[in-house]
Motif scaffolding. Structure first.
Motif, PDB file in Angstrom:
ATOM      1  N   LEU A  18       0.823  -1.208   0.000  1.00 65.00           N
ATOM      2  CA  LEU A  18       0.000   0.000   0.000  1.00 65.00           C
ATOM      3  C   LEU A  18       0.857   1.259   0.000  1.00 65.00           C
ATOM      4  O   LEU A  18       0.548   2.248  -0.663  1.00 65.00           O
ATOM      5  CB  LEU A  18      -0.911   0.022   1.239  1.00 65.00           C
ATOM      6  N   TYR A  66       1.327   1.326  -6.413  1.00 61.58           N
ATOM      7  CA  TYR A  66       0.165   0.534  -6.001  1.00 61.58           C
ATOM      8  C   TYR A  66      -0.984   1.487  -5.682  1.00 61.58           C
ATOM      9  O   TYR A  66      -1.966   1.574  -6.392  1.00 61.58           O
ATOM     10  CB  TYR A  66       0.527  -0.327  -4.797  1.00 61.58           C
ATOM     11  N   PHE A  67      -0.822   2.276  -4.623  1.00 63.12           N
ATOM     12  CA  PHE A  67      -1.777   3.328  -4.325  1.00 63.12           C
ATOM     13  C   PHE A  67      -1.153   4.712  -4.486  1.00 63.12           C
ATOM     14  O   PHE A  67      -1.832   5.705  -4.341  1.00 63.12           O
ATOM     15  CB  PHE A  67      -2.293   3.194  -2.882  1.00 63.12           C
ATOM     16  N   TRP A  80      -8.389   7.972   0.699  1.00 62.99           N
ATOM     17  CA  TRP A  80      -7.302   7.016   0.509  1.00 62.99           C
ATOM     18  C   TRP A  80      -6.275   7.092   1.627  1.00 62.99           C
ATOM     19  O   TRP A  80      -5.885   6.071   2.193  1.00 62.99           O
ATOM     20  CB  TRP A  80      -6.601   7.276  -0.830  1.00 62.99           C
ATOM     21  N   GLU A 123      -8.468  -2.772  -1.273  1.00 69.21           N
ATOM     22  CA  GLU A 123      -8.122  -3.526  -2.484  1.00 69.21           C
ATOM     23  C   GLU A 123      -9.214  -3.370  -3.533  1.00 69.21           C
ATOM     24  O   GLU A 123      -8.928  -3.204  -4.734  1.00 69.21           O
ATOM     25  CB  GLU A 123      -7.942  -5.006  -2.139  1.00 69.21           C
ATOM     26  N   LYS A 165      -9.291   0.324  -4.945  1.00 71.02           N
ATOM     27  CA  LYS A 165      -8.276   0.700  -5.921  1.00 71.02           C
ATOM     28  C   LYS A 165      -8.745   0.428  -7.343  1.00 71.02           C
ATOM     29  O   LYS A 165      -8.184   0.963  -8.306  1.00 71.02           O
ATOM     30  CB  LYS A 165      -6.959  -0.018  -5.639  1.00 71.02           C
ATOM     31  N   SER A 202     -10.808   3.727  -9.966  1.00 69.07           N
ATOM     32  CA  SER A 202      -9.919   4.826 -10.338  1.00 69.07           C
ATOM     33  C   SER A 202     -10.402   5.536 -11.598  1.00 69.07           C
ATOM     34  O   SER A 202      -9.701   6.381 -12.150  1.00 69.07           O
ATOM     35  CB  SER A 202      -8.499   4.295 -10.568  1.00 69.07           C
TER      36      SER A 202
END
Length: 378
Positions: A32, A37-38, A79, A127, A130, A133
């Motif tokens: 993360l 990833y994020f 987030w 998860e 994400k 987006s």
């Protein structure tokens, strides 16, 4: 490992589960926090810059622009805050675990195991998030249900779906408003439009767009025969912050008497409004407000949102065709079957996911279907 099972395990096994979970969760949290990833570091830096701007002396000079900046900051916090929060909780568990194990404190070990389960649950939600987006995923939305051919049967099915989606939205903590409603002649609902206000409402709800099929022994059939009914669900993102040109000469505006409950004013005047957009054939209506003017304003917001969503979908389809995209969702096709008799089963035709507990599904427990859709189609 469930909470109840953990409560009966000896210290050694509980400690082993903790060790295994700590290792897995550490890896997931590292992912993360990593770039790509994020992009947590990028999001936090952008949030820091926005907060500095918000603290400036001229920030509130333009109220409309300021609200857009605030909305952007809140979207980033959706987030950054959960990730930082679970990181903090994980560090607390990780640091307490060796001490609890050393002194043989079984109760504390079990509490730490439960805390790790909560962290895992939050990680699972992130998860899924994400996947959201897309340009429109963070928007609020309108969800519309229309009964198919079949008269009372289909109207009753539309009413059942209406209850299911209201329960689902409430469980997600969203605000639910009924924008328009047309009841069936005998029972049920011919058409209903909800506004869902909450984080990523469109991103989650878009999985429900399509035709929903019901198979059951009809309560309206004196011969107790099995019937098949259909209802369609349409989902439109609310795009108040995007300019869409709508020419007055392209509109046909009709007014009529509201059919739903709402007091003497709503029911005794032609306050309800229906707008037809000639170039696209899009029709929107609203009767939830007290005045014709307010209903017209809501209709125009819905119309602009539907036009934008239509244009956006067409652009996405062209890009997919150019890129040779293999996954396609025919949004006007049958997406899910709900079978009450001779057995109970809900099956999604896109993801092939099956759930036997149809009562739970009709009570709003549809996240399993939504998440499966997002994982496969994004």
């Amino acid at each position: 490992m469930g909470k109840l099972i953990l409560g009966f395990l000896p210290i050694e096994e509980t400690s082993w589960i903790l060790k295994h979970k700590v290792s897995c969760i550490r890896s997931n949290i590292d992912s993360l926090n990593s770039r790509g990833y994020f992009d947590l570091a990028v999001k936090e830096e952008k949030l820091r810059q926005i907060e500095e701007r918000m603290a400036g002396p001229i920030f509130w000079d333009d109220q409309e622009a300021a609200q857009k900046v605030i909305d952007e900051a809140n979207a980033l916090r959706l987030w950054t805050v959960p990730i930082r929060e679970i990181s903090r909780k994980f560090i607390d568990v990780r640091d307490l675990w060796p001490e609890a194990e050393a002194i043989g404190d079984g109760e504390l070990l079990k509490e730490l195991a439960v805390s790790l389960q909560d962290i895992e649950s939050t990680l699972g939600e992130l998860e899924i998030r994400k996947m959201l987006s897309g340009e429109l995923d963070s928007k609020e939305c309108y969800l519309e249900i229309n009964a198919g051919a079949g008269g009372t049967e289909s109207c009753d099915w539309a009413a059942m779906l209406s209850r299911m989606y209201q329960r689902w939205a409430q469980k997600k903590g969203w605000k639910v408003e009924i924008v328009d409603r047309l009841d069936g002649e005998v029972a049920g609902i011919k058409n209903i439009v909800f506004r869902f206000s909450g984080s990523f409402a469109y991103g989650y709800s878009k999985s429900e767009k399509g035709v929903h099929r019901l198979v059951r022994i009809s309560p309206f059939d004196s011969n107790a025969r099995r019937h098949t009914s259909f209802a369609s669900v349409n989902v439109t993102p609310i795009v108040d912050d995007i300019e869409i040109e709508v020419r007055p000469e392209d509109l046909r505006i009709d007014t009529y008497r509201a059919s739903g409950a709402g007091g003497q004013h709503v029911n005794k005047t032609d306050s309800a409004v229906r707008i037809t957009h000639a170039p696209t054939g899009i029709v929107v209506s609203c009767q939830s407000e007290r005045s014709q003017t307010q209903n017209k304003e809501t209709c125009m917001k819905m119309l602009r949102s539907k036009i934008y969503e239509k244009e956006h979908s067409e652009r996405q389809e062209k890009l997919s065709a150019m890129g040779g995209e293999k996954k396609e969702i025919a949004w006007g096709s049958q997406i899910r079957n709900y079978v009450f008799q001779p057995y109970t089963l809900v099956k999604d035709t896109r993801t092939k996911l099956e759930v036997g507990n149809i009562d739970a599904v009709m009570d709003g427990d549809i996240d399993e279907f939504v998440n499966a859709f997002l994982k496969e189609f994004g």
